[in-house]
Design an enzyme around this catalytic site. Structure first.
Site, PDB file in Angstrom:
ATOM      1  N   GLY A  11      51.413  44.391  -1.227  1.00 42.86           N
ATOM      2  CA  GLY A  11      52.461  43.919  -0.325  1.00 42.86           C
ATOM      3  C   GLY A  11      52.138  42.585   0.295  1.00 42.86           C
ATOM      4  N   ALA A  12      51.695  41.640  -0.537  1.00 40.63           N
ATOM      5  CA  ALA A  12      51.093  40.410  -0.003  1.00 40.63           C
ATOM      6  C   ALA A  12      51.945  39.163  -0.167  1.00 40.63           C
ATOM      7  CB  ALA A  12      49.729  40.184  -0.665  1.00 40.63           C
ATOM      8  N   ASN A  13      53.215  39.304  -0.456  1.00 38.69           N
ATOM      9  CA  ASN A  13      54.024  38.102  -0.647  1.00 38.69           C
ATOM     10  C   ASN A  13      54.520  37.495   0.671  1.00 38.69           C
ATOM     11  OD1 ASN A  13      55.872  40.603  -0.983  1.00 38.69           O
ATOM     12  ND2 ASN A  13      57.319  38.978  -0.455  1.00 38.69           N
ATOM     13  N   GLY A  15      53.902  37.736   5.395  1.00 40.94           N
ATOM     14  CA  GLY A  15      53.330  38.355   6.579  1.00 40.94           C
ATOM     15  C   GLY A  15      51.821  38.480   6.562  1.00 40.94           C
ATOM     16  N   ILE A  16      51.336  39.583   7.094  1.00 47.88           N
ATOM     17  CA  ILE A  16      49.903  39.805   7.227  1.00 47.88           C
ATOM     18  C   ILE A  16      49.230  39.859   5.864  1.00 47.88           C
ATOM     19  CG2 ILE A  16      48.162  41.475   8.000  1.00 47.88           C
ATOM     20  CD1 ILE A  16      50.141  42.155  10.312  1.00 47.88           C
ATOM     21  N   GLY A  17      49.897  40.431   4.875  1.00 44.73           N
ATOM     22  CA  GLY A  17      49.316  40.489   3.541  1.00 44.73           C
ATOM     23  C   GLY A  17      49.076  39.118   2.953  1.00 44.73           C
ATOM     24  N   SER A 140      47.972  50.783  12.394  1.00 44.25           N
ATOM     25  CA  SER A 140      48.632  50.289  13.608  1.00 44.25           C
ATOM     26  C   SER A 140      48.002  50.947  14.820  1.00 44.25           C
ATOM     27  CB  SER A 140      50.126  50.624  13.565  1.00 44.25           C
ATOM     28  OG  SER A 140      50.740  50.386  14.817  1.00 44.25           O
ATOM     29  N   TYR A 164      57.416  55.847  11.604  1.00 43.95           N
ATOM     30  CA  TYR A 164      56.440  54.810  11.233  1.00 43.95           C
ATOM     31  C   TYR A 164      55.053  55.150  11.768  1.00 43.95           C
ATOM     32  CZ  TYR A 164      54.029  50.303  11.222  1.00 43.95           C
ATOM     33  OH  TYR A 164      53.096  49.304  11.045  1.00 43.95           O
TER      34      TYR A 164
END
Length: 245
Positions: A11-13, A15-17, A140, A164
């Site tokens: 999930g790195a495309n 934000g934090i990734g 989180s 979540y």
């Protein structure tokens, strides 16, 4: 982390990734930037590394076992190992308690929990072959039973994060259980696995409403991904230190 270590960030495309991929590459890793959308993944990788020397886009949908298996097969063929795995892929669907349906919960768990298990299962044979494997589950602070039950004022809107936070608490339990299992298996005992809390960070997931930058949010993740041999395993950390479960 040794120069040339091979790291996979899911999930790195964005934000934090994406920031985690950038920081790991800066530390000398070759980073596989996992993205469900191949086009977005390629664009994200080019934005950080136009020459493709350190950051390589890879197609990865953590909810599709065929996609996960295909990437594991590719890594087996091209590299024969994996040194760092960052389970960053995650989704947030805001819903009040009254509006939290089974469907909403199932969709969140499919990515945040089942997706992490799918990737772990596929990548374990490759992590086993690394001399210093590191796994980071991006969690989180709101998943902390201790902080939540104490009535601590945690950032964000507590009224809409029921499913979540439950998913991230489940991910934390996976961290503990994997760590215990690894310690009992001589072939896996050298793997360090921890949960990381980025803090309330401005990303598309929260409409960029949070006060922390992605550079700040990625700190704990990158620290745990690059732990020395004497570093901890089986814990829950933010950038300031250990958090209560």
């Amino acid at each position: 982390m040794k120069p040339g270590a091979l790291a996979l960030v899911t999930g790195a495309n964005r934000g934090i990734g994406l920031e985690t991929a950038r920081q790991l590459a800066q530390r000398g890793a070759v980073v596989l930037l996992g993205s469900r959308d191949a086009v977005r993944g390629e664009a994200a990788a080019r934005s950080l590394d136009p020459d493709g020397a350190r950051i390589l886009p890879v197609a990865l949908d953590v909810t599709d076992t065929r996609s996960v298996a295909a990437l594991a097969k590719r890594l087996e063929r091209d590299h024969g190992r994996l040194d760092v795995l960052v389970n960053n892929a995650g989704v947030f669907v805001g819903a009040t308690a009254a509006d939290t349906t089974a469907e909403v919960t199932r969709d969140i768990l499919a990515v945040n929990v089942v997706g992490a298990v799918a990737v772990m299962h596929a990548m374990l044979p490759l992590l086993r072959r690394s001399s210093a494997p590191r796994v980071v589950n991006v969690s989180s602070t709101t998943a902390s039973f201790g902080l939540t039950s104490s009535g601590a004022d945690l950032a964000g809107d507590a009224s809409v994060r029921l499913a979540y936070t439950a998913s991230k608490a489940a991910l934390n339990m996976l961290t503990v259980q994997y760590d215990r299992a690894f310690r009992q298996d001589p072939d896996l005992a050298h793997i360090k696995i921890n949960s990381a809390s980025p803090g309330w960070t401005a990303t598309g997931m929260n409409g960029f409403r949070a006060p922390r930058t992605v550079r700040e949010g990625a700190r704990a993740v990158v620290t745990l991904a690059t732990l020395p041999d004497e570093g901890p395993s089986g814990g829950f950390f933010d950038e300031h230190g250990q958090l209560v479960w």
